[in-house]
Structure formats: structure tokens, C-alpha cells
Design an enzyme around this catalytic site. Structure first.
Site, PDB file in Angstrom:
ATOM      1  N   MET A  20      -6.115  26.111  -9.179  1.00 61.70           N
ATOM      2  CA  MET A  20      -6.257  26.781 -10.474  1.00 61.70           C
ATOM      3  C   MET A  20      -4.911  27.569 -10.852  1.00 61.70           C
ATOM      4  O   MET A  20      -5.188  28.317 -11.795  1.00 61.70           O
ATOM      5  CB  MET A  20      -7.603  27.632 -10.630  1.00 61.70           C
ATOM      6  CG  MET A  20      -8.668  27.048 -10.289  1.00 61.70           C
ATOM      7  SD  MET A  20     -10.172  27.659 -10.753  1.00 61.70           S
ATOM      8  CE  MET A  20     -10.104  29.139  -9.924  1.00 61.70           C
ATOM      9  N   TYR A  33      -1.250  30.185 -10.883  1.00 57.32           N
ATOM     10  CA  TYR A  33      -1.160  31.284 -10.427  1.00 57.32           C
ATOM     11  C   TYR A  33      -1.054  31.487  -8.956  1.00 57.32           C
ATOM     12  O   TYR A  33      -1.511  32.313  -7.924  1.00 57.32           O
ATOM     13  CB  TYR A  33      -2.110  32.562 -10.765  1.00 57.32           C
ATOM     14  CG  TYR A  33      -1.405  34.007 -10.974  1.00 57.32           C
ATOM     15  CD1 TYR A  33      -0.504  33.900 -12.426  1.00 57.32           C
ATOM     16  CD2 TYR A  33      -1.466  34.871 -10.271  1.00 57.32           C
ATOM     17  CE1 TYR A  33      -0.088  35.097 -12.698  1.00 57.32           C
ATOM     18  CE2 TYR A  33      -0.781  36.059 -10.560  1.00 57.32           C
ATOM     19  CZ  TYR A  33      -0.093  36.064 -11.992  1.00 57.32           C
ATOM     20  OH  TYR A  33       0.650  37.234 -11.992  1.00 57.32           O
ATOM     21  N   HIS A  91       0.151  31.469  -4.844  1.00 55.92           N
ATOM     22  CA  HIS A  91       0.561  32.394  -3.794  1.00 55.92           C
ATOM     23  C   HIS A  91       0.979  31.624  -2.623  1.00 55.92           C
ATOM     24  O   HIS A  91       0.825  30.400  -2.442  1.00 55.92           O
ATOM     25  CB  HIS A  91      -0.389  33.544  -3.877  1.00 55.92           C
ATOM     26  CG  HIS A  91      -1.422  32.971  -3.710  1.00 55.92           C
ATOM     27  ND1 HIS A  91      -2.112  32.553  -2.459  1.00 55.92           N
ATOM     28  CD2 HIS A  91      -2.938  33.244  -4.446  1.00 55.92           C
ATOM     29  CE1 HIS A  91      -3.334  32.060  -2.717  1.00 55.92           C
ATOM     30  NE2 HIS A  91      -3.618  32.635  -3.676  1.00 55.92           N
ATOM     31  N   GLY A 143      -0.764  31.174  -0.224  1.00 53.68           N
ATOM     32  CA  GLY A 143      -1.875  30.461   0.471  1.00 53.68           C
ATOM     33  C   GLY A 143      -1.796  29.179  -0.051  1.00 53.68           C
ATOM     34  O   GLY A 143      -1.999  28.064   0.503  1.00 53.68           O
ATOM     35  N   HIS A 144      -1.609  28.988  -1.378  1.00 55.00           N
ATOM     36  CA  HIS A 144      -1.502  27.662  -2.016  1.00 55.00           C
ATOM     37  C   HIS A 144      -0.235  27.110  -1.528  1.00 55.00           C
ATOM     38  O   HIS A 144      -0.208  25.831  -1.116  1.00 55.00           O
ATOM     39  CB  HIS A 144      -1.235  27.594  -3.506  1.00 55.00           C
ATOM     40  CG  HIS A 144      -2.403  28.437  -4.314  1.00 55.00           C
ATOM     41  ND1 HIS A 144      -2.257  29.770  -4.940  1.00 55.00           N
ATOM     42  CD2 HIS A 144      -3.475  27.946  -4.646  1.00 55.00           C
ATOM     43  CE1 HIS A 144      -3.371  29.953  -5.424  1.00 55.00           C
ATOM     44  NE2 HIS A 144      -4.248  28.966  -5.346  1.00 55.00           N
ATOM     45  N   GLN A 156     -16.647  25.647 -13.649  1.00 54.31           N
ATOM     46  CA  GLN A 156     -17.104  26.339 -12.346  1.00 54.31           C
ATOM     47  C   GLN A 156     -17.185  27.911 -12.648  1.00 54.31           C
ATOM     48  O   GLN A 156     -17.604  28.468 -11.638  1.00 54.31           O
ATOM     49  CB  GLN A 156     -16.124  25.845 -11.217  1.00 54.31           C
ATOM     50  CG  GLN A 156     -14.801  26.438 -11.327  1.00 54.31           C
ATOM     51  CD  GLN A 156     -13.893  26.077 -10.274  1.00 54.31           C
ATOM     52  OE1 GLN A 156     -13.567  24.995 -10.235  1.00 54.31           O
ATOM     53  NE2 GLN A 156     -13.208  26.800  -9.366  1.00 54.31           N
ATOM     54  N   GLN A 171     -16.976  26.185  -0.191  1.00 51.59           N
ATOM     55  CA  GLN A 171     -16.453  25.003  -0.892  1.00 51.59           C
ATOM     56  C   GLN A 171     -15.714  24.110  -0.032  1.00 51.59           C
ATOM     57  O   GLN A 171     -16.125  22.923  -0.458  1.00 51.59           O
ATOM     58  CB  GLN A 171     -15.117  25.703  -1.856  1.00 51.59           C
ATOM     59  CG  GLN A 171     -14.385  24.733  -2.662  1.00 51.59           C
ATOM     60  CD  GLN A 171     -13.497  25.378  -3.488  1.00 51.59           C
ATOM     61  OE1 GLN A 171     -13.676  25.816  -4.728  1.00 51.59           O
ATOM     62  NE2 GLN A 171     -12.134  25.423  -3.101  1.00 51.59           N
ATOM     63  N   SER A 227      -5.021  35.878  -2.552  1.00 56.61           N
ATOM     64  CA  SER A 227      -5.961  35.447  -3.922  1.00 56.61           C
ATOM     65  C   SER A 227      -5.181  35.556  -5.097  1.00 56.61           C
ATOM     66  O   SER A 227      -4.626  36.682  -5.326  1.00 56.61           O
ATOM     67  CB  SER A 227      -7.500  35.980  -3.909  1.00 56.61           C
ATOM     68  OG  SER A 227      -8.085  35.758  -5.078  1.00 56.61           O
TER      69      SER A 227
END
Ligand code: AMP
Length: 276
Positions: A27, A29, A31, A33-34, A58, A149, A181
Site C-alpha cells: 500500500m 509509504y 519502509h 520491511g517492504h 479493506q 493475512q 509499519s
């Protein structure tokens, strides 16, 4: 890196690649983690597609869809050196007038996040199915950060015979343990310090488990106790569930999922550890 918006452009970009394709749905933005998911896709696939879409279906009516952080130019800069195609579809093209088809996974979406966020997983599975159909990847990458998820999407892929492999990657954390996040930007500095309580609570429960405790209620009790010690934290749920079915456990026998959702001010944070 090619930037595409419309479905026809996405399809012609996809057709121009032979070899294996990995998809990382996000989605935005972005960081670390992505980026860890994109790096893993880069290692395992010939070509990497990243989708960036803040999926309206969602989000509940009282959730943060309108204020969800967005910065596409920054996202593009972060991924351009190791992404082949970034797809930023519009809500109008994903859900045109008259749209009425939904993908729903049943029992597994009822507890935990599903209980707190009615309709959330129906939105997630529907959009992910649409992304899979459009991109037709060989592998798709998801984070353990969103444990339910990932489990729900694996179930959907098996149940609907999507011809692709789901790869679940470990949660990337800040140095003090806070799971990365996009929503962490909502936290002010005091809240940011308080937000480490999720990691501290999960760590304390894991320590208890490693000392031999198998009573699930005692494990949940430990997580609640640590959370109660942080005045800014308002827990929404605390769970010690079977890893596969996500049903609450009495006794931990096999693999278990410790998970929680906690409000820090108005910001809702989730985190989890896997035991066993
Ligand atoms: P989002 O943009 O929040 O929808 O996340 C897109 C993907 O990145 C999902 O598969 C998430 O589980 C994954 N993700 C988000 N945060 C992290 C993290 N801290 N570590 C690993 N994966 C993550």
C-alpha cells in the site's frame, strides 16, 4: 523501472518479460520491511513487479483510509534500482461502476484481525486475487508482520488453484524491536517509545514458553501484564492460537501464533511471534 498505471499498460509490460516474475503487493509509504520483500523477490525471480495501491475495500468506515500516508515519488526513488515494474492502479479501474465480485475466505478470517475489522479480509483477498490475475506472477511475497493475512492468502491460493507460490518473509524491526509499519509515522515521540511494549510483551511471553510453560492462558496473561505496564497502550486483543487454524489454544502442543493489536493513542499497531 517502468511506471504503469492502467491495466492495458500493466499487461503489455508483463508480456514483454519472459522468465519468472515475482510480485510484491504493497500500500506504499515504503519502509525497510517492504524493501526486504522486494530484495527477496529480486534474489529468487528474473523480474520484480511491485504494486502500490491503498485498497479502499479493506478499510472500515471508521478506519484511516483517507489519512493513510502516501508519497509515491519517495516510494519510486526507494525501489527504482531493483524493481522492473511499479504498478499504481487507480481505485476507479480496480473497482469500476457496477463492481460486484468478491473473494471470501471463511473460518480463518473470523478471529483476531477479522473479528476487530469486519470486511477487512474480504477486501484484502479480493484485491490480491485481482493483482494476481493481472500480473500473473510465479511467486508473490508477503510479510510475517501480517501473520493472519499471509495465512489467509495461502489458503485462498490453495483453494482457488492460483498457479503461484506464496513466500512469507520475516518481520523487519527497528533497533528497539518495534515492527516497521507505514502507520508508525502517526506516533509522536512519547508514543513511539511506548510502542515498543508490543515487542516487549511478545518477548516476555516467548521467554516464558522457552522456560517450559505450555498453558496458553498463562502465556496470554504474561502478554497482558507487560502491556498493562505501559499507560499509553490500550490492548484490543491478545492471542495465543494454533498456527494453522488460528483458533485460541488451551495448551500449546505444536506451532503457535502469539499475536496482538494495541492502540497507542489513535494508532492501531499489530505484531506477532511464532512459537515452536
Ligand atoms: P502494506 O503496505 O502494509 O500493505 O504491506 C505490504 C506487505 O509488506 C505485506 O505483505 C506486509 O506484511 C509486508 N510488511 C509490512 N511491514 C513489514 C515488516 N515490518 N516486515 C516485513 N514485512 C512487512
Amino acid at each position: 523501472m517502468q511506471r504503469v498505471i492502467t491495466l492495458p499498460d500493466l499487461r503489455s509490460a508483463r508480456l514483454s518479460f519472459s522468465g519468472t516474475v515475482g510480485l510484491v503487493p504493497t500500500m506504499g509509504y515504503l519502509h525497510e520491511g517492504h524493501l526486504s520483500l522486494i530484495r527477496r523477490a529480486r534474489e529468487e525471480c528474473d523480474h520484480v513487479f511491485v504494486s502500490i495501491f491503498v485498497n479502499p475495500t479493506q478499510f472500515g468506515p471508521k478506519e484511516d483510509f483517507a489519512r493513510y500516508p502516501r508519497d509515491l515519488e519517495r516510494d519510486f526513488r526507494l525501489i527504482e534500482s531493483f524493481t522492473d515494474v511499479v504498478w499504481t492502479p487507480s481505485a476507479e479501474e480496480m473497482y469500476p461502476q457496477g463492481y460486484q465480485t468478491w473473494v471470501e475466505v471463511e473460518a480463518m478470517t473470523k478471529p483476531l484481525e477479522g473479528a476487530m475489522r469486519p470486511g477487512h479480509f474480504r477486501g484484502v483477498t479480493t484485491v490480491v486475487a485481482k493483482l494476481f490475475n493481472a500480473v500473473q506472477p510465479h511467486k508473490a511475497y508477503f510479510g510475517q508482520k501480517d501473520a493472519q493475512q499471509a495465512a489467509v492468502i495461502r489458503r485462498m491460493v490453495r483453494d482457488l488453484n492460483f498457479p503461484l507460490e506464496i513466500v512469507v518473509c520475516p518481520t523487519t524491526r527497528e533497533l528497539d524491536g518495534l515492527a516497521m509499519s507505514s502507520r508508525n509515522v502517526y506516533l509522536d515521540s512519547e508514543q513511539r517509545k511506548a510502542a515498543t511494549v508490543l515487542f516487549r510483551s511478545l518477548s516476555a511471553a516467548k521467554e516464558l514458553y522457552e522456560a517450559g510453560e505450555r498453558n496458553a492462558e498463562k502465556i496470554r496473561g504474561k502478554m497482558r501484564d507487560v502491556l498493562a505496564g505501559e499507560p499509553l497502550a490500550e490492548p484490543q486483543y491478545v492471542s495465543c492460537a494454533d498456527y494453522d487454524t488460528l483458533e485460541e489454544l488451551d495448551e500449546i502442543k505444536g506451532k503457535a501464533l502469539l499475536s496482538m493489536a494495541v492502540f497507542i493513542g489513535k494508532t492501531r499497531l499489530i505484531d506477532n511471534f511464532v512459537l515452536g
